[in-house]
Design an enzyme around this catalytic site. Sequence first.
Site, PDB file in Angstrom:
ATOM      1  N   ASP A  87       0.837  -1.195   0.000  1.00  0.00           N
ATOM      2  CA  ASP A  87       0.000   0.000   0.000  1.00  0.00           C
ATOM      3  C   ASP A  87       0.875   1.250   0.000  1.00  0.00           C
ATOM      4  O   ASP A  87       1.811   1.364   0.805  1.00  0.00           O
ATOM      5  CB  ASP A  87      -0.903   0.022   1.236  1.00  0.00           C
ATOM      6  CG  ASP A  87      -1.920  -1.104   1.240  1.00  0.00           C
ATOM      7  OD1 ASP A  87      -2.150  -1.697   0.170  1.00  0.00           O
ATOM      8  OD2 ASP A  87      -2.488  -1.373   2.316  1.00  0.00           O
ATOM      9  N   GLY A 116      -3.040  -5.492   1.112  1.00  0.00           N
ATOM     10  CA  GLY A 116      -3.752  -6.413   0.232  1.00  0.00           C
ATOM     11  C   GLY A 116      -4.820  -7.102   1.062  1.00  0.00           C
ATOM     12  O   GLY A 116      -4.558  -7.525   2.197  1.00  0.00           O
ATOM     13  N   ALA A 151      -3.800 -10.600   2.398  1.00  0.00           N
ATOM     14  CA  ALA A 151      -2.761 -10.535   3.429  1.00  0.00           C
ATOM     15  C   ALA A 151      -3.304  -9.935   4.717  1.00  0.00           C
ATOM     16  O   ALA A 151      -3.015 -10.419   5.820  1.00  0.00           O
ATOM     17  CB  ALA A 151      -1.577  -9.718   2.920  1.00  0.00           C
ATOM     18  N   ASN A 152      -4.104  -8.882   4.600  1.00  0.00           N
ATOM     19  CA  ASN A 152      -4.691  -8.265   5.792  1.00  0.00           C
ATOM     20  C   ASN A 152      -5.525  -9.273   6.578  1.00  0.00           C
ATOM     21  O   ASN A 152      -5.433  -9.368   7.814  1.00  0.00           O
ATOM     22  CB  ASN A 152      -5.590  -7.089   5.403  1.00  0.00           C
ATOM     23  CG  ASN A 152      -4.840  -5.924   4.801  1.00  0.00           C
ATOM     24  OD1 ASN A 152      -3.622  -5.814   4.947  1.00  0.00           O
ATOM     25  ND2 ASN A 152      -5.561  -5.048   4.124  1.00  0.00           N
ATOM     26  N   LEU A 201     -21.872  -2.521   8.779  1.00  0.00           N
ATOM     27  CA  LEU A 201     -22.517  -1.211   8.793  1.00  0.00           C
ATOM     28  C   LEU A 201     -21.653  -0.140   9.454  1.00  0.00           C
ATOM     29  O   LEU A 201     -22.172   0.825  10.019  1.00  0.00           O
ATOM     30  CB  LEU A 201     -23.866  -1.313   9.533  1.00  0.00           C
ATOM     31  CG  LEU A 201     -24.845  -2.364   9.016  1.00  0.00           C
ATOM     32  CD1 LEU A 201     -25.986  -2.575  10.006  1.00  0.00           C
ATOM     33  CD2 LEU A 201     -25.388  -1.958   7.648  1.00  0.00           C
ATOM     34  N   ASP A 223      -8.211   5.996  10.646  1.00  0.00           N
ATOM     35  CA  ASP A 223      -7.893   5.467   9.312  1.00  0.00           C
ATOM     36  C   ASP A 223      -8.729   4.209   9.121  1.00  0.00           C
ATOM     37  O   ASP A 223      -8.582   3.240   9.873  1.00  0.00           O
ATOM     38  CB  ASP A 223      -6.393   5.146   9.257  1.00  0.00           C
ATOM     39  CG  ASP A 223      -5.930   4.634   7.902  1.00  0.00           C
ATOM     40  OD1 ASP A 223      -6.784   4.262   7.087  1.00  0.00           O
ATOM     41  OD2 ASP A 223      -4.717   4.596   7.688  1.00  0.00           O
ATOM     42  N   ALA A 238      -8.403  -1.256   5.955  1.00  0.00           N
ATOM     43  CA  ALA A 238      -8.377  -2.604   6.553  1.00  0.00           C
ATOM     44  C   ALA A 238      -9.438  -2.825   7.626  1.00  0.00           C
ATOM     45  O   ALA A 238      -9.425  -3.857   8.291  1.00  0.00           O
ATOM     46  CB  ALA A 238      -6.994  -2.949   7.116  1.00  0.00           C
ATOM     47  N   GLY A 278     -12.662  -3.509   7.172  1.00  0.00           N
ATOM     48  CA  GLY A 278     -13.412  -4.695   6.769  1.00  0.00           C
ATOM     49  C   GLY A 278     -12.573  -5.951   6.797  1.00  0.00           C
ATOM     50  O   GLY A 278     -13.060  -7.034   7.162  1.00  0.00           O
ATOM     51  N   ASP A 279     -11.307  -5.830   6.442  1.00  0.00           N
ATOM     52  CA  ASP A 279     -10.426  -7.002   6.453  1.00  0.00           C
ATOM     53  C   ASP A 279     -10.217  -7.511   7.878  1.00  0.00           C
ATOM     54  O   ASP A 279     -10.184  -8.725   8.109  1.00  0.00           O
ATOM     55  CB  ASP A 279      -9.077  -6.655   5.824  1.00  0.00           C
ATOM     56  CG  ASP A 279      -9.208  -6.288   4.359  1.00  0.00           C
ATOM     57  OD1 ASP A 279     -10.164  -6.757   3.717  1.00  0.00           O
ATOM     58  OD2 ASP A 279      -8.355  -5.531   3.861  1.00  0.00           O
ATOM     59  N   LYS A 323      -6.043   3.099  14.416  1.00  0.00           N
ATOM     60  CA  LYS A 323      -4.612   3.158  14.104  1.00  0.00           C
ATOM     61  C   LYS A 323      -4.426   3.347  12.609  1.00  0.00           C
ATOM     62  O   LYS A 323      -5.308   3.029  11.815  1.00  0.00           O
ATOM     63  CB  LYS A 323      -3.923   1.858  14.544  1.00  0.00           C
ATOM     64  CG  LYS A 323      -4.032   1.558  16.028  1.00  0.00           C
ATOM     65  CD  LYS A 323      -3.400   0.206  16.333  1.00  0.00           C
ATOM     66  CE  LYS A 323      -3.609  -0.190  17.783  1.00  0.00           C
ATOM     67  NZ  LYS A 323      -3.072  -1.546  18.060  1.00  0.00           N
TER      68      LYS A 323
END
Length: 305
Positions: A9, A35, A38-39, A217, A242, A245, A247-248, A281
């Site tokens: 990223d 990615g 990977a996340n 949500l 931030d 990630a 959702g990951d 984070k």
Amino acid sequence: MVIGSLNMDMVVRTGRIPEAGETLIGQEFALSPGGKGANQAVAAARLGAKVAMIGSVGRDSFGAELLEIMCQEGIDTRHIAKSAARATGVASIIVDGDGENRIIVVPGANTELQAKDMERLEEVIREAEMIVLQLETDLGMCEAAAAIAHRHGVPVILNPAPAQELSSGMLAAVTYLTPNETEAGILSGIAVDSMDSAEAAGQALLAKGVQHVIITLGSKGALIVDAAGSRHVPGFPVQAVDTVAAGDSFNGAMASKLAAGSSLEEAVRFGNAVGALAVGKRGAIPSLPRLAEVERFLEETEAAQ
């Protein structure tokens, strides 16, 4: 077993998103391993799961760094290929002053994973307790992986991002579908802007063959829709720094809990907590919490209620 993307990223931070044709002075730039595949693999590994990954990187410095990080996290990397023809995937990410992000992914070596590779790895997939998929890789490969897992009775979690239309055959092989509101709208044809519309979208996706739909949500948590009905699992409101990630982290956490035998409601609540910690984070993999941090967060939250 996570099957999916590994990217580097490239993150730019700026007060606001530039308009078309406009140049802004940014505040910060950073390279961050990521990615979606990977996340999710690292998220599950940091929460105590035994994780293996199938993917592809280039024979370049980004690929070497990503493989090293996966190894450091205790992830089995034996099935991550090294492409001689394509560079490691990259993602260009702009994060604004509110912590919201806009992402462009250049898949690179990720696209070299094909359906034939899944057929070659059928025995590896068959032995997994859970398969986790996303859509930053070749769609035909994802369809083949889901079909193989389904044939052998291995549960499949599909995080349908980036959003795109999916075949009925693919959806019928999915045990747990985890779209956000935008993705749920694209897949179901129903715009999701309320809890009622989220439930309607979930029901439409069940009709397409998915066994369980979990619509994320944001700070409001997630809505589970399946044959038992719909259940809202509240989120944990936090100040987002931030959302890369988020959702990951949720998917990795949910997968780790389900594989350990937790109920779907327990797994989703745990995923909500992990997502809340991740958005506090910066970065993708650097933001993913470890199990002790999540347990402490849940204990403190319960004590405050």
